[in-house]
Enzyme design. Structure first.
Site, PDB file in Angstrom:
ATOM      1  N   ASP A 135       3.336  -3.018  -1.400  1.00 42.06           N
ATOM      2  CA  ASP A 135       3.767  -4.145  -0.562  1.00 42.06           C
ATOM      3  C   ASP A 135       2.583  -4.982  -0.105  1.00 42.06           C
ATOM      4  OD1 ASP A 135       2.923  -2.033   0.993  1.00 42.06           O
ATOM      5  OD2 ASP A 135       4.174  -2.556   2.707  1.00 42.06           O
ATOM      6  N   GLU A 185      -1.224  -5.993  11.945  1.00 37.43           N
ATOM      7  CA  GLU A 185       0.097  -5.438  11.614  1.00 37.43           C
ATOM      8  C   GLU A 185       0.717  -4.893  12.892  1.00 37.43           C
ATOM      9  OE1 GLU A 185       1.118  -1.799  10.635  1.00 37.43           O
ATOM     10  OE2 GLU A 185      -0.804  -0.759  10.769  1.00 37.43           O
TER      11      GLU A 185
END
Lengths: 600, 969
Positions: free
Chosen positions: A72, A203
């Site tokens: 990803d 993140e």
């Protein structure tokens, strides 16, 4: 005002398909180029047409940075570089560069060979793509072009994961990728210096979670495995090939070593062996323990863990088997599971999250009877355990990183919107910095206030520093000089040098002032009186009486003439350069007050 | 001035030459070196370029300078200093000045003015810094001179404005080391430098250079160390430094905050951004806790270490350090510790975890969650999870110290400590086990915790297991299941690692005696007795069964109802074990039996122990019977020696004493026997065999005296003198024997002289003890000394012989405590039949594991000896790190010995044993001469005449089977 623009093409308020565009001081950088696991159509890759409709991507992007090898974060790379077309540099760390193609190839095989898709990238494309990759070392400053530079920091998470600092002039952005602030059995914790970037892109997978200590989980895990093995049971641990699997292997390996256990541990082969090879190589990227002991023994040279053979599953006696895939939906792990499920002495440990619909998810939610293909009913008697081993920073970890880096702005990606909202509020509240969380395709603009460096010549600096009080770090200091803006650079030079460089002649500016004094005496006597007066008042200055009948005080000139009309009034001509403005105006005001009435 | 000096230097030179002439006249060769200063001057004058001069100076620095010539050298150096244009040479000169002023015995106040003068015109920053360093050395050499210090501090203050960080650094260091400490003195001096040094240093907390900031904080700490009370106002400044960009600054600031928190624990400081106020120590604690999650590990270690010593902190803050609120998706989650506790209190134990067992429960108010706590929250949780093991160890140590002073905290930190038992680094595991043992008096282990603790018993590291046994010795267990669990796990441990036997038995002994009531209900099960049926008698040699019995018997000691549950054979086994393992099995009052334990009635106090009495009595007997006929004395000595040896075997606490005296008596016996020989009456050469006996006796006595002197710990100077006396006698004996057996007098000259020298040195060393030695050999000898010195060797021998015969036997006073150094090699066991095979010419590592008892300074004295079958012996010095110290008087040597040999045709055994090295120079009475650091003189210290180095084997040799194979081509 200078600005930094950030547009997530993926991972904006979402997990998966990480791809973030950053333009900073006229440079465009793409951070990560991932695929989305949830989609099988066009949505699985980022929409690169956002960057340009027609024309080469190379013209619009200065560089691409890949933070780590998870799909990803890098899954769309061959598509992007080979099929859409990008020839610029791609940056990643050495381990990422080594392991990334293995995963891409695996991904390609599954999509093309198993699912039969066409119009997908080929093995050759992966190879070509990897040729464009430039590998970087930790803390190495890489000059992409004259202005743009990038630097990698350790991020934990998986082998070779890195955070990147992108810097143009004084403006900088830090992109964390995925990171982990607590060390685990094979990797250390993320670390960054106090680089004070204008923007930190972090993140936020676990934005609303604070996790328990890792030790409890490890201990539980080891205890479960140990107990089962002592009972003579078999333990099945379904894993994905890379990342967590190595951590668990190390964990079990050291435990076996410590406890002197003899039961065999197997690892189902596949890409693991290749990957393990790289783990052995990149020792510098692992944690303290492995780094310190590898001279005696490389921890990834497993003593107790052997390759698995299908026939071993039927062997009697205890054993531990790591098998892929991690969600028990197909492949070897499922086969072994079917063989062992019937015995209550055995155990299966799910070390990660399972997607709905997989066997893993079913047994975790407590289903004891499973319908397999062919109408077969499988009764699950073995114990089912769940252990979460995840390597993302939790809310505290994210806050800790922000504290370490001290950014001026924070931008959250790679997480769910609702959770981000909470973290955003916390960050703004506790650090008093603004925080952003753009959705995919939404552009965030951050205004920066960069400080502009100016070069100053050493001579000038020393000269100016010598005047006045001692330099003090707390107080700003006034300096005299000429600011030269030439060829895109700023310099502070002395006026003389500036004139010389610019080829200009020096002009002198003089102020002249006439002061009228009532004095009936002769001119030279007046002058003498003025001279005596000044000499009495200005003790610290050099006052001179020149033979031509004028007076100088430092560089100031005073001349006296009789008034043309009124002989009793004397006109004093005071003249000074603009540098001596202070003294000059003081003198004038002094003279304007008149001379003291003296008897002589 | 300079001319005068030069003259002086040359004078020295000429004097040396004269001395050489004198030496020649006495026909002795003595080497003297020309004065160093002269040589230096010549060299420096010769130097043509700065590089040359630098070379000369470098060479010069390698050699020591005598105290007398230091000043001259300094003058010469200074002279050159003023002339020198090259900064690097000046720098070297400045550093040499510093080194020279360090010379022991040299008082540098005479060169201080010159050194300060040199500062005036110096332009180079590096040289300035070096000069300040020199001044610092000078200042520290003159601690008694406040005015000098004042002057130096003034000089330093003047240079504080220098633009180079190095100079400012040194200035601050100087002020820190020399600044006035007592307020009063500073006021008296009332000079401009009497300005508050604290203020001066404090101003540099904000310096632009991090190195200077660090130096400023360090200087402040230095002042504190020297006894200046720091002002509280510094606290707020120091707090700001905690956020510095540089790790050295932060690290030093943490220390400073800690110091202040110890100085003003109870002052009140405001909390910024609120109206509340807290105690300073609490505030400081919170701040240091915050630093446990700092970016730099150096700071983290520092912070974690200091936390441990902040015991005044309030319990509320202390307990926060273990607090960490968990949440998942914004819902409160319980920690695994909380869950374990709940499981335990609900009565359900060790249930398998279900999916979602840890599912979060209640919702959390988003506003209330504080993600970055400013306080102490979770500091230890972070510290214990740190990636660097240094930090983890520091955190564990801090936990230990805090828990020792706060029982409630000890209870709370238990879970975390138990978790650390699974750390990946052995050192950390060991440390946390030790910590747990230290705080064990404050805690009771829950069953689930005990379970985790016991799991570690299977660890393959012996250190860990033994530490754990020690821990179990002093833990409190709450339930009988706990005891049972512990026993089961220990037995499992025993089967897995049989070598742990002793340690496990000892552990069970304490476990039993601490928890008699918990053991009581377990007895029938443990002994597998049955109300109706007789069960088979267990095997008495089974270590596991002995372990169970040790547990039960120790519990029965304070639980009189327990013996009723024993079956017949248990009583028999008790009697057997009481005899064979008396240190593990306590005396019991058993019903229907004669009390086995009756002899040890409580009325007898330990020092009147009958065995001790026996020891003294038998010695008394020996000493009193001086005038028995020789035969009688010999017999009595023999019997007494036998008695003592047996006593030592029986009574382990008296073993050292008994062996020591037995050895002494043995020496005496040998001496008597040797003197009784007939050979003294006959012409010697005829009785070669006899004389062999006498000389062998002398040799043995010598050996034994070395053993007595160096193998026992607790030997005092009173004993040492007697041992030396015995040695002297042995040497006399040796001399007599040689005189009798050798023809001609030539060799005797040397021997006699040597012996007399020894007598002389004996007298010098033990002059204070001589009055106690009336009528002894040496006493008589000293009376005869004038005669001896002048007489011929043959006469000397004669005199010696008579004195030796007539001299009385000296009492050996016994010290309070005397222990014999012992060593026991645990590994290699010497039982293996499988040879250790290796290719010849290469090395093989042999693991050696041994326990040492009562060895002083084992790092310096214990050696490993390997004896090969060909007689070749190899001596190995283990690394200091190979010695562990598990308890007072005990040491553990775990090391690797590298073996190598040429190829053998078949496997053969080598012997491994431990040796105790000694050096008779290093007698316990004389203190060691400290080595001077720089001024290490080339001529070695004169060896005292009796300097003998040797080794004493003090462990049983272990045989190892090895086989070096020829290398394959």
């Amino acid at each position: 005002m200078p600005e930094i623009k950030v547009t997530p093409l993926g991972a904006g308020q979402d997990v998966g398909r990480s791809c973030i565009l950053v333009s900073i001081a006229g440079k465009n950088v793409m951070l990560d180029c991932g695929m989305h696991m949830g989609y099988n159509d066009d949505r699985r890759f980022p929409d690169f047409s956002y960057i340009t409709q027609n024309g080469r991507l190379t013209d619009f992007l200065d560089c691409v940075i890949i933070s780590h090898f998870h799909l990803d974060h890098c899954g769309a790379l061959p598509y992007f570089s080979e099929m859409v077309g990008y020839d610029g540099p791609i940056y990643m760390t050495h381990p990422t560069k080594a392991i990334c193609p293995i995963l891409l190839e695996d991904y390609r095989k599954i999509t093309v060979d198993k699912k039969g898709e066409t119009n997908f990238f080929t093995s050759q494309m992966i190879k070509d793509c990897m040729k464009k990759v430039v590998a970087v070392h930790l803390h190495q400053t890489v000059q992409v072009d004259e202005e743009l530079e990038i630097k990698a920091y350790y991020a934990g998470h998986v082998l070779g994961a890195a955070m990147f600092q992108i810097k143009v002039g004084c403006e900088s952005v830090v992109y964390t990728g995925d990171y982990n602030m607590t060390p685990d059995r094979h990797l250390g914790a993320a670390w960054i210096d106090k680089c004070r970037p204008d923007l930190l892109i972090s993140e936020s997978t676990y934005a609303t979670t604070i996790r328990d200590s890792k030790r409890c989980r490890e201990r539980d895990f080891l205890k479960k495995v140990h107990e089962t093995v002592e009972r003579g049971g078999k333990v099945l641990i379904p894993v994905f090939a890379l990342g967590r699997a190595q951590e668990l292997c190390i964990l079990l390996e050291t435990f076996w070593e410590r406890m002197n256990l003899k039961a065999p541990i197997y690892f189902s082969t596949g890409l693991t062996e290749k990957a393990n090879h790289y783990y052995k190589l990149f020792i510098t990227w692992t944690n303290q323990k492995i780094r310190k002991t590898f001279v005696q023994r490389n921890m990834f040279e497993f003593k107790h863990i052997k390759a698995f053979d299908r026939a071993f599953a039927d062997n009697p006696g205890p054993m531990v088997v790591f098998a892929t895939p991690g969600m028990l939906h197909a492949g070897q792990s499922l086969q072994i599971f079917r063989k062992w499920a019937g015995n209550e002495k055995n155990m299966v440990i799910m070390p990660g999250y399972c997607v709905q619909g997989t066997v893993g998810h079913k047994i975790l939610s407590g289903q004891r009877k499973l319908e397999m293909e062919g109408r077969q009913i499988l009764e699950v008697k073995m114990q089912v355990e769940y252990m979460s081993f995840s390597a993302h920073a939790d809310a505290k970890g994210i806050m800790q990183l922000i504290r370490q880096a001290e950014p001026r702005n924070v931008l959250l990606v790679h997480g769910e919107a609702k959770k981000m909202e909470f973290l955003k509020q916390k960050i703004e509240q506790e650090f008093h910095v603004s925080c952003y969380m753009p959705a995919n395709g939404e552009t965030t603009t951050i205004f920066t206030n960069p400080s502009i460096p100016v070069d100053i010549s050493l001579g000038l600096l020393k000269r100016e520093a010598a005047i006045g009080p001692v330099p003090d770090a707390k107080k700003p200091k006034l300096m005299h000089g000429t600011l030269l803006m030439k060829d895109n650079s700023f310099r502070l030079v002395s006026p003389e040098q500036a004139l010389k460089e610019l080829g200009l002649a020096e002009h002198q500016l003089r102020f002249t002032c006439r002061v009228h004094i009532q004095d009936p005496r002769k001119e030279h006597e007046t002058v003498l009186r003025v001279y005596n007066h000044l000499k009495g008042v200005l003790k610290d200055y050099s006052v001179q009486h020149l033979p031509d009948g004028s007076i100088t005080v430092e560089s100031i000139l005073i001349q006296a003439t009789a008034h043309s009309e009124d002989q009793g009034t004397k006109v004093l001509l005071v003249s000074w350069t603009y540098q001596d403005e202070e003294l000059g105006s003081y003198l004038t005001s002094l003279l304007k007050k008149g001379l003291p009435q003296s008897t002589s | 001035m300079a001319a005068h000096l030069k003259k002086r230097v040359y004078e020295e030179f000429t004097k040396v030459v004269q001395q050489q002439h004198e030496d020649l006249s006495t026909k002795k060769l003595r080497l003297t070196k020309p004065s160093k200063s002269a040589a230096l001057h010549v060299d420096l004058c010769k130097a043509t370029s700065p590089a040359d001069a630098l070379q000369y100076l470098l060479q010069f620095a390698r050699k020591p300078v005598e105290v007398e010539s230091v000043e001259g050298v300094v003058r010469i150096l200074l002279e050159h200093y003023y002339k020198e244009n090259d900064a690097s040479v000046r720098l070297k000169i400045a550093s040499l000045l510093g080194l020279l002023s360090k010379t022991a015995g040299f008082s540098p106040d005479c060169i201080m003015d010159d050194a300060i003068n040199t500062l005036q015109n110096e332009k180079s920053h590096q040289v300035l810094a070096q000069l300040l360093d020199t001044l610092l050395v000078i200042g520290t050499k003159l601690p008694e001179n406040p005015s000098v210090r004042m002057r130096l501090v003034e000089v330093a203050c003047k240079h504080l404005t220098d633009s180079s960080h190095g100079v400012r650094n040194k200035c601050l260091q100087l002020i820190g080391c020399l600044g006035p400490v007592e307020k009063g003195v500073a006021k008296e001096a009332e000079s401009q430098a009497a300005k508050d040094v604290q203020k001066i240093i404090g101003d540099h907390f904000n310096d632009q250079d991090p190195r200077v900031r660090t130096a400023a904080i360090k200087a402040m700490l230095q002042l504190h160390e020297r006894g200046l009370k720091l002002q509280q106002a510094i606290y707020s400044q120091a707090c700001k430094l905690l956020a510095d960009d540089y790790e050295q600054v932060r690290s030093a600031a943490v220390q400073l905050i800690w110091v202040l928190s110890q100085l003003y624990p109870e002052s009140i400081v405001p909390i910024p951004s609120s109206n509340e106020e807290i105690r300073l120590v609490d505030d400081a604690f919170g701040k240091i806790c915050h630093m446990v999650s700092d970016g730099s590990w150096v700071v983290r270690v520092q912070a974690a270490k200091l936390l441990g010593s902040m015991q005044q902190v309030s319990s509320h803050f202390l307990e926060q350090t273990l607090d960490k609120k968990l949440m998942s998706d914004l819902r409160r989650k319980r920690t695994a510790h909380e869950r374990a506790k709940e499981l335990y209190s609900s009565g359900e134990f060790s249930s398998g975890r279900k999916w979602g067992d840890d599912a979060p429960k209640e919702e959390i108010d988003t506003g209330a969650v504080n993600l970055i706590e400013s306080g102490a929250c979770g500091a230890f949780v972070h510290g214990l999870e740190d990636e660097m093991y240094e930090v983890r160890i520091a955190a564990v140590e801090a936990l230990c110290m805090l828990a020792q002073s706060s029982p409630s905290f000890a209870e709370k930190c238990l879970d975390f400590l138990v978790d650390m038992f699974n750390d990946e680094i052995e050192e950390v595991r060991l440390q946390s086990i030790h910590t747990m043992r230290k705080i064990s008096h404050n805690i009771t282990l829950r069953e689930d915790q005990l379970d985790t603790v016991l799991a570690v018993l299977e660890d393959s590291s012996r250190d860990i297991r033994e530490a754990l046994h020690e821990l179990l010795c002093c833990t409190n267990v709450s339930t009988k299941e706990g005891i049972h669990l512990a026993l089961v796990e220990l037995l499992k441990n025993l089967t897995k690692y049989p070598t742990d036997r002793e340690s496990i038995w000892k552990c069970l002994k304490f476990l039993g005696s601490r928890h008699p009531t918990l053991v009581l209900p377990l007895v029938p099960e443990l002994l597998s007795t049955h109300p109706f049926f007789d069960t088979p008698e267990p095997d008495m040699d089974d270590p596991a069964y002995i372990a169970v019995l040790v547990l039960i018997f120790n519990a029965a000691k304070s639980c009189p109802t327990m013996p009723a549950l024993f079956s017949d054979h248990t009583f028999r086994h008790y009697a057997y074990l009481r005899d064979s393992l008396s240190h593990l099995v306590p005396p019991l009052r058993l019903p229907g039996r004669k009390l086995v334990s009756s002899p040890v009635s409580p009325s007898i106090t330990p020092h009147e122990d009958p065995s001790q009495q026996f020891l003294h009595q038998s010695l008394e007997r020996v000493y009193n019977l001086q005038h028995l006929d020789p035969q009688g004395i010999q017999e009595l000595l023999e019997f007494t020696i036998r008695d003592l040896q047996r006593l030592g075997e029986l009574q382990s606490e008296l073993a050292g004493m008994a062996d020591f005296t037995a050895t002494y008596l043995q020496c005496q016996l040998l001496l008597i026997k040797a003197l009784q020989e007939k050979l003294w009456n006959v012409a010697a050469p005829l009785y070669l065999k006899q004389n062999a006996l006498a000389s062998a006796a002398a040799k043995q006595i010598l050996e034994e005296t070395y053993k007595m002197e160096f193998m026992y710990s607790g030997v005092e100077s009173r004993q040492v003198v007697i041992i030396h006396h015995m040695r002297l006698q042995a040497k006399a004996l040796q001399l007599i024997v040689t005189a009798r057996t050798t023809r001609g007098v030539e060799p005797l000259f040397g021997m006699c002289e040597k012996f007399l020298q020894e007598v002389d040195s004996f007298q010098r060393c033990f002059i204070s003890e001589l009055p106690h030695m009336q009528g002894s050999f040496v006493d008589k000898l000293l009376d005869l000394m004038p005669r001896l010195v002048t007489s011929k060797p043959s006469e000397v021998v004669k005199i010696l012989q008579t004195t030796l015969r007539q001299s009385t036997f000296l009492h050996l006073p016994l010290p309070e405590q005397l222990h014999r150094a012992t060593a026991n090699i645990i590994e290699p066991t010497g039982e293996s039949d499988n040879p250790l095979r290796f290719t010849s010419g290469l090395v093989v590592a042999l693991d050696v594991d041994a326990t040492l008892e009562h060895v002083q300074d084992p790092q310096g004295t214990v050696k490993v000896q390997v004896l090969y079958p060909d007689g070749q012996a190899q001596l190995i010095h283990p690394k200091p790190a190979d010695f562990r110290n598990p308890g007072p008087g005990r040491h553990r040597l775990i090391t690797q010995v590298y073996l190598s040999h040429t190829a053998w045709t078949e496997p053969c055994q080598i012997e491994v044993r431990l040796l105790l090295a000694y050096n008779s120079n290093r007698s316990k009475a004389s203190a060691r001469i400290p080595k001077s650091s720089w001024n290490e003189s080339l001529e070695a210290l004169p060896l005292s005449e009796n300097g003998i180095e040797g080794t004493i084997p003090f462990s049983k040799p272990v045989k190892v089977y090895i086989m070096p194979k020829p290398a394959r081509r």
